[in-house]
Design an enzyme around this catalytic site. Structure first.
Site, PDB file in Angstrom:
ATOM      1  N   GLU B 222      -2.910   1.142  -5.034  1.00  0.00           N
ATOM      2  CA  GLU B 222      -3.758   0.050  -4.574  1.00  0.00           C
ATOM      3  C   GLU B 222      -5.061   0.674  -4.105  1.00  0.00           C
ATOM      4  OE1 GLU B 222      -3.026  -3.427  -4.048  1.00  0.00           O
ATOM      5  OE2 GLU B 222      -1.240  -3.239  -5.301  1.00  0.00           O
ATOM      6  N   CYS B 257     -10.522  -3.264   1.385  1.00  0.00           N
ATOM      7  CA  CYS B 257     -10.596  -3.059  -0.061  1.00  0.00           C
ATOM      8  C   CYS B 257     -11.080  -4.292  -0.826  1.00  0.00           C
ATOM      9  CB  CYS B 257      -9.239  -2.631  -0.597  1.00  0.00           C
ATOM     10  SG  CYS B 257      -7.909  -3.723  -0.093  1.00  0.00           S
TER      11      CYS B 257
END
Lengths: 480, 490
Positions: B222, B257
């Site tokens: 991720e 993110c």
């Protein structure tokens, strides 16, 4: 290197132009694959005969038929597979829409293998095309007739601005791996797979690795003699029937209770004779060893004197003809190479145990294989095998046929591989599942925004619990 | 108790290897496979999050000066939801999935069985150190695995709290925390794991995947990227601005993110957008935004230096239209907006991960898609528009982990949507059932009976058999008849 750079550049351009995205293009390419294998059936038979001495029936069953089946399945389903899949969104976000939309990765690289040189190249190709990608196939140089066939014939049928075949050996593969691909699909050995994944890591390229392992067949006691016959017949088919043992899901060795070993050997011999006659070399129904390297590798497995001593059937070799007789070994030493490396050839060790349940520990003390086969009618034993062993797949009372089942994911775990394909799974393996969510400008959830206060904190806590009643009460000033 | 000794012991390759072996042996005992064990662990994580909420909030504040609402809500509530969902659905998720079989393998039945992978490693980042450590762990446990968690050393208070809480609340024979930095992480990465989940940046993502490649270990990565927000004209700019502010500075002050990294819009909208953003920023954080307690700090001096470098680059230093203030001692940077930054500036080429919002203007809004596609694929991309055609173009043209139209970030909270990246932004996905799947092996199982064997399967091969084989595999009626004849011969 420059040539690869060039080709890759053109493929990227082609992909960016959107050419490979339409349903029409995808279906046309799949139809072209169908036409290709139909028109060139004889040429394919010839190529497999040249590379592996495969009989046309085996070639049809394991290569042409597989590709045809995959292509037809993809044709009927590609539109459905491409469609976005709606997903539920919590009421809190009303009005909202959520869906998952598959999109092609881009330009993908498929490494073919030498044992099923046509189907292991074209089956993934069909998936990559249905998913809308541009593709490079690198066939295995160890099956040169098939590699040439693919390089010469594919451009005549398929859109060669989007689908290319690049020939070569280890050097060319290394060069290909230095470039950035959007996905790599590899079928082969764990050693090379590790190199492929290491190269892929440099570009964060996702990989599917279809490897192998020592796939065991557990033969439980079967009270009915006709069941026993069928079981052993299927074991013979599962060992020598597919490329003469040179198959990732081929039976590597058999586990059986000591008291049944003689019966097993007897019936094995009977069916070997029935399938291949007195002299299997002349039968035309059994593939030969792919090349000298592998012949020597297999020959070396038999060189260990204790291993040689354990041969109970067969054992003859003909280097010139690259022929090794179907060979049965009884309890070769467990520390010999033959019991520690994937055999990938026509040598079948039989390992006896006192109680068939010991098979589970035996299998678990070794790397996870691509398939486990178990011939048994004991439901408890079946459940034990399922719960206590780990493998790519498990098949009860048969061998190899799981390969033809499009609804089952085909892939390994641990040393036997990463990822899966077949049926829709091939489409999925070449797709990125993109989340798409849509919201409206109204209504606005004021408590989302600072400045923070107690009311907002309460609201948000309730929101996270999806406690709509609580929220309502809070709004009505009734919740404390 | 020996705990002091443990702290000074170096966690090297040998220690890592020995730990993995211990966990693997325990895993092979079958303990983590039972439904009861999994549910107990999940319930304990839930209890831990509830009982110790104040400790968690305190640790997060110590590491990141996170406002309580951001800790409670974004981190703790989301984790609790993940647990609750898993507890509720686990029985269903664990059930084998029956699948259809075709004529070729008749008679047969088939199913797909989910089994745990074994011993998995979760490496988590510093920005949501509580949530992003335990969310994957919840998935790993639900799937029946043994887990080692390596929290980020850049959020030390949370790392140490996690080690303590996992020690107290969870089954340490199968779930462990290893604290440390590069040396400890490297020692862990040398081992053979059955899966590695890494959340962080793409540079380290490559290192993790390369280490995994040695053992053919599958990975869930991720990562991040520059998540753009495209803003069209003729929309409710006030609402769009609020949602952009919430999805930028409201998310750990941009250190997220999926935070909005930069804006793409046309010149005429840009000026109006800047005004709207300024207005909302003031409404949310007051006039003196540098001092606002509702904004997280920059995590450490390294990142502070990195961000000020982006701001001080000659090409962009004159483009600041709001903010720009900084306080090095307190590691604070005020919400900053830059207008008309050049495409080749540093700030337009690195993931910002901070409170700087560049606005890049284009001639027409459709050109935004080309700008986005000229970079690497981000984890998320956003579009604010009322134009149906533009929405369709966006969805088709822009490749990212996930797309969200008319809002920012909240798609993470929808369990039914897989959360993950593509290419540079990652591989694999999780959340909801996808977490369970990410840590499972889906094993195909085929049940055959002893009856039903078409002789055409076996040698000796003849031309006659070839004809039958073709018919059978094409599923034609003739083929079916032949197969049935094969059945009766048995």
């Amino acid at each position: 290197m420059e040539e690869v750079e060039n080709s890759l550049g053109k493929l990227r351009q082609c992909f960016r132009s959107g050419r490979t995205r339409s349903v029409a293009w995808r279906k046309n390419q799949i139809r072209a694959v169908l036409k290709l294998i139909h028109d060139k059936e004889d040429a394919i038979f010839e190529a497999l005969q040249q590379d592996l001495g495969k009989h046309p029936v085996e070639t049809f069953r394991d290569e042409i038929g597989v590709v045809k089946k995959s292509a037809n399945y993809a044709l009927s389903n590609v539109k459905k597979w491409m469609a976005p899949k709606k997903q539920p969104v919590p009421l809190l976000f009303f009005p909202s829409k959520g869906e998952v939309l598959p999109e092609p990765y881009g330009v993908v690289l498929i490494f073919g293998s030498w044992n099923f040189p046509i189907s292991v190249a074209l089956d993934p190709l069909i998936g990559a095309i249905s998913a809308g990608n541009a593709v490079v196939i690198k066939p295995s140089e160890q099956a040169p007739a098939c590699a040439s066939f693919l390089a010469n014939i594919l451009p005549l049928y398929l859109d060669d601005s989007a689908i290319k075949v690049i020939l070569g050996g280890a050097n060319e593969s290394e060069q290909l791996l230095q470039h950035k691909w959007d996905k790599i699909f590899f079928t082969g050995s764990p050693r090379v797979a590790s190199q492929v994944m290491t190269a892929a890591a440099k570009h964060l390229t996702p990989v599917t690795l279809e490897l192998g392992g020592k796939c065991p067949a557990i033969l439980d006691s079967l009270s009915s003699p006709s069941d026993m016959k069928v079981a052993v017949k299927r074991i013979v088919g599962g060992k020598w029937g597919a490329c003469n043992g040179q198959a990732c899901i081929g039976i590597d060795y058999v586990l059986v209770e000591d008291k049944f070993k003689s019966t097993l050997i007897e019936i094995l011999q009977k069916y070997i004779k029935r399938f291949y006659g007195e002299n299997p070399r002349k039968s035309g129904s059994i593939s030969r060893i792919i090349n000298k390297n592998h012949f020597e590798r297999l020959q070396n497995l038999l060189k260990d004197p204790f291993v040689a001593d354990s041969i109970v059937h067969g054992g003859s070799l003909d280097e010139e003809a690259l022929y090794i007789e179907p060979t049965i070994l009884l309890n070769p030493p467990l520390n010999a190479d033959i019991m520690n490396e994937e055999i990938f050839g026509p040598l079948l060790p039989i390992i006896t145990v006192d109680n068939i349940r010991e098979s589970v520990d035996f299998i678990n003390s070794r790397p996870k294989p691509l398939a486990i086969y178990a011939f048994t009618k004991d439901e408890t034993f079946k459940r034990q095998i399922l719960a206590e062993t780990s493998s790519g797949s498990v098949t009860f009372n048969d061998a190899l046929v799981q390969f033809l089942c499009d609804t089952l994911p085909f892939g390994g775990v641990g040393q036997s591989g990463i990822g899966r394909y077949h049926g829709k799974y091939t489409f999925d393996t070449f797709s990125h599942e993109k989340t798409v969510m849509q919201r409206a400008f109204f209504p606005e959830l004021e408590p989302r925004y600072p400045p923070w206060n107690d009311f907002k904190l309460k609201f948000i806590r309730l929101a996270y619990d999806f406690d709509y009643l609580g929220i309502l009460l809070l709004m009505l000033n009734l919740k404390r | 108790m020996g705990s002091v000794e443990k702290q000074t012991e170096v966690f090297d390759s040998e220690a890592a290897s020995s730990m993995v072996k211990e966990l693997r042996d325990e895993f092979l005992s079958g303990k983590s496979r039972s439904y009861e064990w999994r549910v107990t662990q999940l319930k304990n994580i839930l209890k831990m999050s509830e009982d110790r909420e104040q400790d968690i909030v305190k640790a997060l504040h110590s590491d990141l000066a996170k406002p309580e609402l951001e800790s409670s809500i974004y981190e703790i509530s989301m984790l609790k939801n993940a647990c609750t969902l898993a507890i509720k659905k686990l029985k269903h998720w664990m059930k084998p999935e029956k699948v259809k079989t075709s004529l070729i393998s008749f008679p047969s039945s088939a199913e797909i069985v989910s089994e745990p992978l074994g011993v998995v490693l979760v490496i988590s980042p510093w920005n949501y150190p509580f949530l992003l450590s335990l969310d994957p762990v919840v998935g790993a446990i639900a799937a029946g695995n043994a887990v080692v968690l390596k929290p980020s050393e850049i959020a030390p208070a949370t790392s140490s709290l996690l080690a303590k809480l996992v020690g107290e609340y969870l089954d340490n024979s199968l779930i462990r925390v290893v604290e440390g930095a590069v040396a400890e992480t490297s020692a862990l990465l040398e081992q053979k794991w059955d899966k590695i989940c890494y959340t962080g940046n793409s540079r380290v993502g490559r290192i993790v995947m390369a280490a995994a490649a040695k053992h053919l270990t599958p990975v869930l990565l991720e990562l991040g990227g520059k998540c753009p927000a495209v803003v069209d004209s003729s929309i409710n700019l006030k609402v769009a601005a609020r949602r952009i502010v919430a999805g930028k500075w409201g998310c750990n002050n941009g250190q997220t993110c999926v935070a909005v990294d930069y804006i793409l819009t046309t010149k005429d909208v840009a000026l109006k957008l800047v005004d709207a953003l300024k207005h909302e920023l003031e409404g949310f954080y007051g006039k003196n935004q540098l001092e606002s307690k509702d904004l997280s700090c920059i995590v450490n001096s390294n990142h502070f230096a990195r961000l000020t470098k982006l701001l001080d680059e000659d090409k962009v230093s004159g483009k600041i239209v709001h903010g720009g203030e900084r306080d090095k001692a307190k590691l604070k940077i005020a919400p900053t907006i830059l207008l008309d930054v050049p495409q080749d500036s540093l700030i337009m080429n690195e993931e910002i991960f901070g409170p700087l919002l560049p606005i890049f203007t284009v001639e027409k809004v459709e050109s935004s898609f080309d700008v986005i596609n000229s970079g690497t694929k981000p984890l998320a991309a956003y579009l604010f528009t009322d134009n149906k055609k533009l929405k369709e173009q966006f969805v088709m043209a822009v490749s990212a982990g996930g797309l969200l139209i008319n809002d920012t970030v909240i798609h993470l909270a929808v369990d039914a949507l897989p959360f993950g990246g593509v290419q540079e932004s990652g591989m694999g996905s999780y959340h909801g059932k996808f977490s369970f799947d990410a840590f499972s092996h889906k094993k195909g199982v085929l049940y055959r009976s002893f009856a039903g064997d078409a002789p055409v399967r076996y040698p000796p091969y003849t031309n006659g058999k070839l004809t039958f084989m073709k018919a059978l595999m094409s599923g034609s009626i003739l083929g079916v008849l032949c197969a049935l004849i094969g059945l009766s011969k048995n």
